[in-house]
Design a protein around this motif. Sequence first.
Motif, PDB file in Angstrom:
ATOM      1  N   THR A 502       1.083 -37.656  -0.084  1.00 38.40           N
ATOM      2  CA  THR A 502       1.563 -38.542  -1.151  1.00 38.40           C
ATOM      3  C   THR A 502       2.782 -39.347  -0.752  1.00 38.40           C
ATOM      4  OG1 THR A 502       2.771 -36.636  -2.016  1.00 38.40           O
ATOM      5  CG2 THR A 502       0.636 -37.146  -3.020  1.00 38.40           C
ATOM      6  N   THR A 503       3.533 -38.877   0.256  1.00 36.61           N
ATOM      7  CA  THR A 503       4.716 -39.630   0.675  1.00 36.61           C
ATOM      8  C   THR A 503       5.118 -39.239   2.084  1.00 36.61           C
ATOM      9  OG1 THR A 503       7.001 -40.222   0.093  1.00 36.61           O
ATOM     10  CG2 THR A 503       6.361 -37.931  -0.249  1.00 36.61           C
ATOM     11  N   LEU A 504       5.742 -40.168   2.784  1.00 34.10           N
ATOM     12  CA  LEU A 504       6.386 -39.928   4.069  1.00 34.10           C
ATOM     13  C   LEU A 504       7.804 -40.452   3.974  1.00 34.10           C
ATOM     14  CD1 LEU A 504       3.609 -41.099   6.582  1.00 34.10           C
ATOM     15  CD2 LEU A 504       4.200 -38.739   5.988  1.00 34.10           C
ATOM     16  N   ALA A 505       8.754 -39.671   4.459  1.00 35.65           N
ATOM     17  CA  ALA A 505      10.159 -40.075   4.413  1.00 35.65           C
ATOM     18  C   ALA A 505      10.775 -39.867   5.788  1.00 35.65           C
ATOM     19  CB  ALA A 505      10.918 -39.278   3.359  1.00 35.65           C
ATOM     20  N   ARG A 506      11.235 -40.957   6.392  1.00 32.51           N
ATOM     21  CA  ARG A 506      11.815 -40.862   7.735  1.00 32.51           C
ATOM     22  C   ARG A 506      13.313 -40.614   7.637  1.00 32.51           C
ATOM     23  NH1 ARG A 506      12.030 -45.617  12.416  1.00 32.51           N
ATOM     24  NH2 ARG A 506      13.574 -44.550  13.725  1.00 32.51           N
ATOM     25  N   SER A 507      13.811 -39.672   8.440  1.00 35.20           N
ATOM     26  CA  SER A 507      15.234 -39.391   8.548  1.00 35.20           C
ATOM     27  C   SER A 507      15.551 -39.247  10.034  1.00 35.20           C
ATOM     28  CB  SER A 507      15.603 -38.110   7.783  1.00 35.20           C
ATOM     29  OG  SER A 507      16.969 -37.800   7.927  1.00 35.20           O
ATOM     30  N   ASP A 508      16.090 -40.319  10.609  1.00 35.64           N
ATOM     31  CA  ASP A 508      16.339 -40.373  12.047  1.00 35.64           C
ATOM     32  C   ASP A 508      14.998 -40.223  12.778  1.00 35.64           C
ATOM     33  OD1 ASP A 508      17.750 -40.657  14.361  1.00 35.64           O
ATOM     34  OD2 ASP A 508      18.440 -38.589  14.455  1.00 35.64           O
ATOM     35  N   ARG A 509      14.819 -39.161  13.573  1.00 34.78           N
ATOM     36  CA  ARG A 509      13.559 -38.963  14.290  1.00 34.78           C
ATOM     37  C   ARG A 509      12.716 -37.874  13.642  1.00 34.78           C
ATOM     38  NH1 ARG A 509      13.095 -41.661  18.824  1.00 34.78           N
ATOM     39  NH2 ARG A 509      11.408 -40.300  19.540  1.00 34.78           N
ATOM     40  N   ARG A 510      13.010 -37.579  12.401  1.00 31.78           N
ATOM     41  CA  ARG A 510      12.214 -36.619  11.637  1.00 31.78           C
ATOM     42  C   ARG A 510      11.479 -37.366  10.534  1.00 31.78           C
ATOM     43  NH1 ARG A 510      17.166 -34.373  12.139  1.00 31.78           N
ATOM     44  NH2 ARG A 510      17.697 -34.876   9.986  1.00 31.78           N
ATOM     45  N   VAL A 511      10.268 -36.911  10.257  1.00 33.76           N
ATOM     46  CA  VAL A 511       9.477 -37.479   9.169  1.00 33.76           C
ATOM     47  C   VAL A 511       9.068 -36.352   8.244  1.00 33.76           C
ATOM     48  CG1 VAL A 511       7.414 -38.753   8.502  1.00 33.76           C
ATOM     49  CG2 VAL A 511       8.638 -39.375  10.601  1.00 33.76           C
ATOM     50  N   TRP A 512       9.496 -36.425   7.008  1.00 30.41           N
ATOM     51  CA  TRP A 512       9.127 -35.431   6.007  1.00 30.41           C
ATOM     52  C   TRP A 512       7.843 -35.864   5.319  1.00 30.41           C
ATOM     53  CZ3 TRP A 512      11.369 -30.810   5.681  1.00 30.41           C
ATOM     54  CH2 TRP A 512      12.630 -30.649   6.268  1.00 30.41           C
ATOM     55  N   VAL A 513       6.985 -34.901   5.026  1.00 31.07           N
ATOM     56  CA  VAL A 513       5.674 -35.157   4.453  1.00 31.07           C
ATOM     57  C   VAL A 513       5.564 -34.459   3.107  1.00 31.07           C
ATOM     58  CG1 VAL A 513       3.179 -34.982   4.791  1.00 31.07           C
ATOM     59  CG2 VAL A 513       4.703 -35.232   6.776  1.00 31.07           C
ATOM     60  N   GLY A 514       5.204 -35.193   2.083  1.00 34.06           N
ATOM     61  CA  GLY A 514       4.939 -34.614   0.777  1.00 34.06           C
ATOM     62  C   GLY A 514       3.463 -34.702   0.462  1.00 34.06           C
ATOM     63  N   THR A 515       2.949 -33.700  -0.254  1.00 29.16           N
ATOM     64  CA  THR A 515       1.513 -33.652  -0.529  1.00 29.16           C
ATOM     65  C   THR A 515       1.261 -33.484  -2.025  1.00 29.16           C
ATOM     66  OG1 THR A 515       1.238 -31.262  -0.408  1.00 29.16           O
ATOM     67  CG2 THR A 515       1.270 -32.469   1.674  1.00 29.16           C
ATOM     68  N   ASP A 516       0.000 -33.658  -2.401  1.00 29.21           N
ATOM     69  CA  ASP A 516      -0.373 -33.491  -3.799  1.00 29.21           C
ATOM     70  C   ASP A 516      -0.440 -32.028  -4.208  1.00 29.21           C
ATOM     71  OD1 ASP A 516      -2.596 -32.884  -2.276  1.00 29.21           O
ATOM     72  OD2 ASP A 516      -4.016 -33.734  -3.705  1.00 29.21           O
ATOM     73  N   SER A 517      -0.430 -31.106  -3.224  1.00 27.45           N
ATOM     74  CA  SER A 517      -0.510 -29.685  -3.542  1.00 27.45           C
ATOM     75  C   SER A 517       0.866 -29.035  -3.679  1.00 27.45           C
ATOM     76  CB  SER A 517      -1.303 -28.953  -2.454  1.00 27.45           C
ATOM     77  OG  SER A 517      -0.629 -29.042  -1.210  1.00 27.45           O
ATOM     78  N   GLY A 518       1.932 -29.788  -3.403  1.00 30.20           N
ATOM     79  CA  GLY A 518       3.267 -29.248  -3.553  1.00 30.20           C
ATOM     80  C   GLY A 518       3.879 -28.730  -2.280  1.00 30.20           C
ATOM     81  N   SER A 519       3.180 -28.820  -1.141  1.00 33.32           N
ATOM     82  CA  SER A 519       3.786 -28.389   0.111  1.00 33.32           C
ATOM     83  C   SER A 519       4.501 -29.555   0.788  1.00 33.32           C
ATOM     84  CB  SER A 519       2.757 -27.788   1.059  1.00 33.32           C
ATOM     85  OG  SER A 519       1.543 -28.425   0.949  1.00 33.32           O
ATOM     86  N   VAL A 520       5.514 -29.214   1.567  1.00 30.24           N
ATOM     87  CA  VAL A 520       6.328 -30.208   2.262  1.00 30.24           C
ATOM     88  C   VAL A 520       6.298 -29.891   3.754  1.00 30.24           C
ATOM     89  CG1 VAL A 520       8.662 -31.096   2.591  1.00 30.24           C
ATOM     90  CG2 VAL A 520       7.830 -30.608   0.292  1.00 30.24           C
ATOM     91  N   GLY A 521       6.044 -30.901   4.557  1.00 29.62           N
ATOM     92  CA  GLY A 521       5.995 -30.716   6.002  1.00 29.62           C
ATOM     93  C   GLY A 521       7.065 -31.506   6.708  1.00 29.62           C
ATOM     94  N   LEU A 522       7.434 -31.052   7.900  1.00 30.69           N
ATOM     95  CA  LEU A 522       8.409 -31.745   8.731  1.00 30.69           C
ATOM     96  C   LEU A 522       7.764 -32.069  10.070  1.00 30.69           C
ATOM     97  CD1 LEU A 522      11.214 -32.755   9.521  1.00 30.69           C
ATOM     98  CD2 LEU A 522      11.787 -30.399  10.190  1.00 30.69           C
ATOM     99  N   ILE A 523       7.690 -33.333  10.403  1.00 33.96           N
ATOM    100  CA  ILE A 523       7.206 -33.786  11.701  1.00 33.96           C
ATOM    101  C   ILE A 523       8.435 -34.157  12.508  1.00 33.96           C
ATOM    102  CG2 ILE A 523       5.651 -35.341  12.910  1.00 33.96           C
ATOM    103  CD1 ILE A 523       4.275 -33.644  10.777  1.00 33.96           C
TER     104      ILE A 523
END
Length: 820
Positions: A502-523
């Motif tokens: 549902t969303t991607l948020a870039r912070s420097d060289r990290r990309v946070w991932v939001g989903t429709d199921s409520g989990s959050v990932g860090l790339i």
Amino acid sequence: MRCSPVLLTLSIVLAATAAASVYAQPLAGDPSGVAPPPTADPFPASRVVPIADSAGIGSTVTALAQCGVGYLWIGTPSGLARYDGVAARIYRRSESLVDDRITALFVDSQNVLWVGTASGLLRFDPESDAFSGGLDGFTVTAIAEDSRGALWIGTTDSGVIAYQPESGYAVRIGYDPNAPRSILSDSVTAIETDRRGWVWVGTRSRGITRLSASAAFARRVSEDDVFHIRQSASQPGIRSDRITELLVDTAGRLWVGTANRGYGPWPPDDAAESGGWVDTGGRSVSAFLVDAHGDVLAASGERIDRVLAGEPGRVARSHGHPTVTALLIDRSGTVWIGSETAGVGRLVPPLPGVQTVLAGSGGAWGSDSPTVWSFAEERDATIVVATDRHGLFRFDPDAGTTAAVGALAETPIYGVSVDGDGTLWLARGEHGAVAVDRDGRVQTQLVQTIVGPGLPAEAVFSVAAVDGLVVLGTTSGVILYDRDSARYRFAAAAGADGFVVTTLARSDRRVWVGTDSGSVGLIDLSGESGLDDRFAVGWYDVSDLRVDRIVQPVWSIAERADASLLLAARDGGVIAFERPGRDAAAGDHVSAVRVGGDPPAYGVVDTVDGYWVLTPNDLRFYRYPSGRTEPDEREGERRAAPALRLTRADGLPEGVFAAGALFAASDGSIYVGGTRGAARIDPAVLSGSQWAIDALVPPLAISQIEVDGGNVSAVVAALDLVAPEQTRVEVLLDGYDDQWVAAASGARVTYQDLPAGAYRLHARAVSRNGVVGPAQLVVEFESPRRRRTAAIVGLVVFWTLVTTVAIQIGLTRPADSRRT
């Protein structure tokens, strides 16, 4: 039941800190801070914000007034409404009104509200919350007051009534065809007075009569005391004898509104074209008023003109609104509009610091408004705006201009990211993703193919680019694309349970991932070379955090300076949690706190001073208490009230705000998108504007006090007519409450089963930042049960004394006095 004067001793007094009367609040700009100063300009690009239908006022308005307490009074054909900013108290014929048909409202120099009806004139008594008869037997059309405090009442067929409220003395001044010094007609439509002692009387079809107030009251009218103004082509006159409105401006100039020939000054201004008269195209002039700058506002039909002070005939700006019937400027400088079909609304000028980036419906778009889904910032600080039906736009914050980018005008774009070399990566839904240069020329296309190394996903709705590595949020999970090798790799597949990014948020060289199921990932893209070793993935199941509500889906993510995260979720509001360190096991968390209130959150961004939250109805700013803090409930974040709140009425895009369409630029500006365009907010300008002076506290009123046995109740309202949600009301009952208790403004506060005793009920208004108003209201009362108890005790004491005296007399009587 309504309180009885026998059972209740009631006094409403200001606390020792306030010297003014309850019914005489300071005017705008007063250093006490009760009301803000008038707006600088009530008209540029203004919009009308109506009072909600739930207030029960109705769609047809005949008159407007603001009393000394601060209530807005609204006259209608079916009753009179008293509005406190939240709700309306409706008065009808069954409650002391002689007639529901309200025709005029006027507040005199003593702050007395006078109500004109189709059956006569009434005055309002705030102590009894009722109306009493002033004069009857005629339909009131207009009310004015002269310098001596006398009222001048215009009627439909009885001429003018001059009335002295203190003595009750009244004089009728009517039309007499045999008396040249009488008024021109008994059908009076408008009345105005000036500081020189003149009374101006406008009639339905026979022009204007100017009277000497003192002479008319004394019934000694000479030729010098009466002057008639008629339509004339050969001498200074007026354009029409059909008068509808009169106004004396701050310079003492008379303004005349007509039913068919527009409006203008009298005498005509020789220096102005057409003598300063304004043609309304045959529309009848329905209302006049003068604003804080001396400009004249004139309503005719569906138009409100603003004529600059000292420049008759020059209409600076016009505003459209359905069939205007009344105009009012309240003490805060807000312009209120009464309408024949659209109820009551207020004119809202554009807020300093709020700028339209992409306009909504109307203009070149017609009804096909652009929906803004995403923003990105280029290296030169220009802002790229992605829309779903109108392609890509570029906004220059310095020039304040917006232009379409290249050949993408018809392309739906749901996400945009700027790579290190300036390439724009665009997420295009079911059309995959595309890379374009600054001019919109396509360089790379990523689409799904039946055979070959195509995009392994059906649709892409978000994108984040980091030096040639592109993170794609798709309906099939998170996909990485290496532009140099043209290879794809799943960073996280949807799996059997399935999820949508549902969303991607870039912070420097990290990309946070939001989903429709409520989990959050860090790339984490901090690796050095190759697609296989340049990223690491970690997941945190936010839906299982120890908070009050399930957190899904995640619409927006912001990483704070202390490495904690802010998550905006549809079902959970804003969640702050401190993520584990690099060595912690996936799924671990340190703490989780719900912040930013409870409503669904569409977006969140973090700044140095605080964080911004986009909800379905507004944009809120929560200021950090003292620098950076961890998201801990002890720091007060969970209970914090927003320091600033913006709504569509303040210039945010109309329509529905888009989930995730909230962006913080490097210059501190905040961008908001929705179904009808986008807007830019400059916090630096907002913080210096009067809108942000949240220490201002509105007037306070206590009404409808009722006592029944040991029960007492009252309605307490903070009279903020514009933004009542910014102020809270608190009450404290001496001897009962040990601290101030919050109450909803305009709601009834009730205490039940009070023990016998004397009480003082305190009420105060408090701003959203905790600033207490300069005055408190106090209601003093005694429990009726104590009075009855005291009476019983008194009777017992009395009879005890009588009995004691009788016994004493019997014991001391001489023996020889007894009968034998």
